[in-house]
Motif scaffolding. Structure first.
Motif, PDB file in Angstrom:
ATOM      1  N   THR A  29       0.872  -1.177   0.000  1.00 29.30           N
ATOM      2  CA  THR A  29       0.000   0.000   0.000  1.00 29.30           C
ATOM      3  C   THR A  29       0.907   1.224   0.000  1.00 29.30           C
ATOM      4  N   ALA A  30       0.300   2.411  -0.223  1.00 28.70           N
ATOM      5  CA  ALA A  30       1.115   3.630  -0.267  1.00 28.70           C
ATOM      6  C   ALA A  30       1.818   3.888   1.076  1.00 28.70           C
ATOM      7  N   PRO A  31       1.128   3.770   2.230  1.00 31.68           N
ATOM      8  CA  PRO A  31       1.850   3.986   3.494  1.00 31.68           C
ATOM      9  C   PRO A  31       2.976   2.969   3.691  1.00 31.68           C
ATOM     10  N   GLU A  32       2.724   1.715   3.288  1.00 28.77           N
ATOM     11  CA  GLU A  32       3.780   0.697   3.424  1.00 28.77           C
ATOM     12  C   GLU A  32       4.981   1.063   2.554  1.00 28.77           C
ATOM     13  N   TYR A  33       4.690   1.514   1.339  1.00 27.34           N
ATOM     14  CA  TYR A  33       5.775   1.841   0.416  1.00 27.34           C
ATOM     15  C   TYR A  33       6.615   3.003   0.957  1.00 27.34           C
ATOM     16  N   LEU A  34       5.942   4.064   1.401  1.00 25.99           N
ATOM     17  CA  LEU A  34       6.682   5.230   1.910  1.00 25.99           C
ATOM     18  C   LEU A  34       7.464   4.874   3.178  1.00 25.99           C
ATOM     19  N   THR A  35       6.877   4.019   4.012  1.00 27.73           N
ATOM     20  CA  THR A  35       7.578   3.584   5.225  1.00 27.73           C
ATOM     21  C   THR A  35       8.839   2.815   4.827  1.00 27.73           C
ATOM     22  N   PHE A  36       8.681   1.923   3.862  1.00 23.09           N
ATOM     23  CA  PHE A  36       9.823   1.145   3.377  1.00 23.09           C
ATOM     24  C   PHE A  36      10.930   2.077   2.860  1.00 23.09           C
ATOM     25  N   VAL A  37      10.545   3.049   2.029  1.00 22.70           N
ATOM     26  CA  VAL A  37      11.546   3.946   1.446  1.00 22.70           C
ATOM     27  C   VAL A  37      12.212   4.794   2.532  1.00 22.70           C
ATOM     28  N   GLY A  38      11.403   5.325   3.441  1.00 24.01           N
ATOM     29  CA  GLY A  38      11.945   6.147   4.524  1.00 24.01           C
ATOM     30  C   GLY A  38      12.959   5.377   5.353  1.00 24.01           C
ATOM     31  N   ARG A  39      12.619   4.136   5.692  1.00 25.65           N
ATOM     32  CA  ARG A  39      13.522   3.306   6.518  1.00 25.65           C
ATOM     33  C   ARG A  39      14.777   2.930   5.732  1.00 25.65           C
ATOM     34  N   ASP A  64      14.509   7.390  11.177  1.00 26.12           N
ATOM     35  CA  ASP A  64      13.993   6.595  12.295  1.00 26.12           C
ATOM     36  C   ASP A  64      12.487   6.387  12.117  1.00 26.12           C
ATOM     37  N   LYS A  65      11.942   5.481  12.941  1.00 22.33           N
ATOM     38  CA  LYS A  65      10.547   5.070  12.767  1.00 22.33           C
ATOM     39  C   LYS A  65       9.581   6.242  12.900  1.00 22.33           C
ATOM     40  N   GLU A  66       9.815   7.085  13.896  1.00 19.77           N
ATOM     41  CA  GLU A  66       8.880   8.179  14.155  1.00 19.77           C
ATOM     42  C   GLU A  66       8.926   9.221  13.025  1.00 19.77           C
ATOM     43  N   THR A  67      10.130   9.568  12.595  1.00 20.80           N
ATOM     44  CA  THR A  67      10.264  10.526  11.491  1.00 20.80           C
ATOM     45  C   THR A  67       9.597   9.957  10.242  1.00 20.80           C
ATOM     46  N   THR A  68       9.839   8.666   9.981  1.00 19.48           N
ATOM     47  CA  THR A  68       9.238   8.027   8.804  1.00 19.48           C
ATOM     48  C   THR A  68       7.711   8.082   8.897  1.00 19.48           C
ATOM     49  N   ARG A  69       7.185   7.787  10.074  1.00 15.06           N
ATOM     50  CA  ARG A  69       5.726   7.778  10.249  1.00 15.06           C
ATOM     51  C   ARG A  69       5.149   9.182   9.996  1.00 15.06           C
ATOM     52  N   GLN A  70       5.798  10.176  10.586  1.00 18.32           N
ATOM     53  CA  GLN A  70       5.317  11.556  10.437  1.00 18.32           C
ATOM     54  C   GLN A  70       5.355  12.009   8.982  1.00 18.32           C
ATOM     55  N   ARG A  71       6.497  11.757   8.340  1.00 20.06           N
ATOM     56  CA  ARG A  71       6.647  12.220   6.951  1.00 20.06           C
ATOM     57  C   ARG A  71       5.719  11.463   6.011  1.00 20.06           C
ATOM     58  N   ALA A 106       2.758  10.291   6.722  1.00 17.17           N
ATOM     59  CA  ALA A 106       1.417  10.871   6.890  1.00 17.17           C
ATOM     60  C   ALA A 106       1.334  12.235   6.207  1.00 17.17           C
ATOM     61  N   GLU A 107       2.368  13.061   6.412  1.00 12.88           N
ATOM     62  CA  GLU A 107       2.359  14.403   5.810  1.00 12.88           C
ATOM     63  C   GLU A 107       2.361  14.332   4.287  1.00 12.88           C
ATOM     64  N   LEU A 108       3.188  13.434   3.755  1.00 15.99           N
ATOM     65  CA  LEU A 108       3.303  13.339   2.296  1.00 15.99           C
ATOM     66  C   LEU A 108       2.024  12.794   1.664  1.00 15.99           C
ATOM     67  N   ASP A 127      -0.953  13.124   2.821  1.00 11.67           N
ATOM     68  CA  ASP A 127      -1.908  14.208   2.920  1.00 11.67           C
ATOM     69  C   ASP A 127      -1.618  15.250   1.828  1.00 11.67           C
ATOM     70  N   PHE A 128      -0.349  15.617   1.706  1.00 11.97           N
ATOM     71  CA  PHE A 128       0.076  16.629   0.740  1.00 11.97           C
ATOM     72  C   PHE A 128      -0.285  16.220  -0.686  1.00 11.97           C
ATOM     73  N   MET A 129      -0.137  14.931  -0.973  1.00 11.37           N
ATOM     74  CA  MET A 129      -0.405  14.436  -2.326  1.00 11.37           C
ATOM     75  C   MET A 129      -1.863  13.985  -2.497  1.00 11.37           C
ATOM     76  N   SER A 130      -2.699  14.287  -1.519  1.00 11.02           N
ATOM     77  CA  SER A 130      -4.127  13.881  -1.537  1.00 11.02           C
ATOM     78  C   SER A 130      -4.274  12.370  -1.738  1.00 11.02           C
ATOM     79  N   LEU A 131      -3.415  11.596  -1.072  1.00 12.51           N
ATOM     80  CA  LEU A 131      -3.488  10.136  -1.186  1.00 12.51           C
ATOM     81  C   LEU A 131      -3.885   9.492   0.147  1.00 12.51           C
ATOM     82  N   SER A 132      -4.209  10.313   1.138  1.00  7.08           N
ATOM     83  CA  SER A 132      -4.515   9.767   2.471  1.00  7.08           C
ATOM     84  C   SER A 132      -5.698   8.809   2.438  1.00  7.08           C
ATOM     85  N   GLY A 133      -6.668   9.101   1.564  1.00  7.48           N
ATOM     86  CA  GLY A 133      -7.871   8.266   1.499  1.00  7.48           C
ATOM     87  C   GLY A 133      -7.655   6.949   0.765  1.00  7.48           C
ATOM     88  N   GLU A 134      -6.441   6.712   0.294  1.00 11.99           N
ATOM     89  CA  GLU A 134      -6.176   5.535  -0.543  1.00 11.99           C
ATOM     90  C   GLU A 134      -5.251   4.556   0.159  1.00 11.99           C
TER      91      GLU A 134
END
Ligand SMILES: Nc1ncnc2c1ncn2[C@@H]1O[C@H](COP(=O)(O)OP(=O)(O)OP(=O)(O)O)[C@@H](O)[C@H]1O
Ligand SMILES: [Mg+2]
Length: 285
Positions: free
Chosen positions: A110-120, A125-132, A134-136, A138-145
């Motif tokens: 999924t998109a959150p899984e992919y971004l988490t994977f890339v961030g890590r 770190d886990k918290e920075t990855t989680r925050q970014r 979520a922000e990204l 939201d920014f890309m209007s993909l939160s609902g997906e």
């Protein structure tokens, strides 16, 4: 690294001004007998918004792939932030972000899984990855997906996710191959604002685009490649002066547009690009 950012997550301005963000020397890529990129010397200063233009098949994507380590050059050298890319590839790849032509996403996440994977993968770190993440999203209007697999995303959604993944680590240089292709007008506006924000904070952006109006509005410098060879490079103002010097006394009050510069440099004249009547496909209507 010769110039370490105080906060590595923020694109910094600590690069010495005489060190290019991106520099190539005689960069060449052959596929069999065919030379796709031919002896290209590019120089992009830190903080530049750089547009890399050229007709279909000119060698833009091949060049971006080499500049980001996705494709090996046949010969020539690449320097990123003043360091040899081949010798320091691992370290330099942390400083750059890329949205390549084929996007290269992992479809089964999924998109959150992919971004988490890339961030890590980039060592966040886990918290920075989680925050970014979520922000990204939201920014890309993909939160609902967030439940959908990436493979089931539309083309534009995949593009936005690829852009999010390319910036999650706060790169100092961002390479984008056709970032505006396939994204809607709202997303294009968001993307432009994001890129301008990165430039304001000192990042360097290298993009290809066929949408010359956007390039003209965003980029300060451009290079034009044709059949693998660089045919023009400089600030928009310098290229404009070059065209005007070739057509002195044309009586034009307004400045040459990037489209006019592009057509002129490629030898397509000052026309609007509309084919002459004899070039039309007579059997069509
Ligand atoms: N893997 C490959 N094998 C053989 N030829 C290739 C390969 N990749 C690219 N080429 C050729 O290299 C040339 C440049 O391709 P490239 O994708 O860099 O063009 P481009 O400037 O990005 O074009 P476009 O605007 O259509 O995206 C083309 O003639 C293409 O067919
Ligand atoms: Mg391309």
């Amino acid at each position: 690294m010769a110039y370490e950012a105080a906060d590595p997550t923020i694109a910094d301005t600590l690069v010495a001004p005489d060190i290019a963000a991106v520099r190539t020397l005689a960069l060449t890529r052959r596929f069999g007998d065919f030379t796709a990129v031919d002896d290209v010397n590019l120089s992009v200063a830190p903080g530049q918004f750089f547009g890399f233009l050229g007709p279909n098949g000119a060698g833009k994507s091949t060049t971006i792939k080499m500049l980001t380590g996705l494709l090996a050059p046949t010969s020539g050298t690449i320097e990123i932030l003043g360091e040899d890319f081949t010798r320091n590839a691992v370290e330099l790849k942390r400083q750059i972000g890329v949205v390549p032509e084929g996007l290269a996403l992992f479809g089964r996440l999924t998109a959150p899984e992919y971004l988490t994977f890339v961030g890590r993968m980039y060592g966040l770190d886990k918290e920075t990855t989680r925050q970014r993440t979520a922000e990204l999203l939201d920014f890309m209007s993909l939160s609902g997906e967030s439940k959908k697999l990436v493979t089931d995303f539309s083309h534009g959604m995949q593009k936005k996710l690829a852009l999010a993944a390319a910036v999650i680590h706060g790169p100092r240089i961002l390479f984008l191959d056709e970032p505006f292709e396939g994204v809607d007008a709202i997303a294009a506006g968001t993307l432009k604002a994001m890129l301008q924000g990165m430039i304001a904070r000192g990042a360097t952006i290298f993009l290809t685009s066929h949408v010359l109006e956007i390039v003209e509005r965003l980029c300060s410098h451009v290079a034009i490649i044709q059949k693998g060879r660089l045919v023009a490079q400089g600030s928009l103002e310098e290229l404009r002066e070059g065209v005007e010097a070739q057509h002195p006394g044309s009586g034009r009050a307004e400045k040459a547009t990037l489209e006019e510069i592009f057509l002129n440099v490629l030898g397509a004249g000052h026309s609007t690009g509309v084919p002459a009547p004899e070039q039309e496909l007579s059997w069509l209507g």
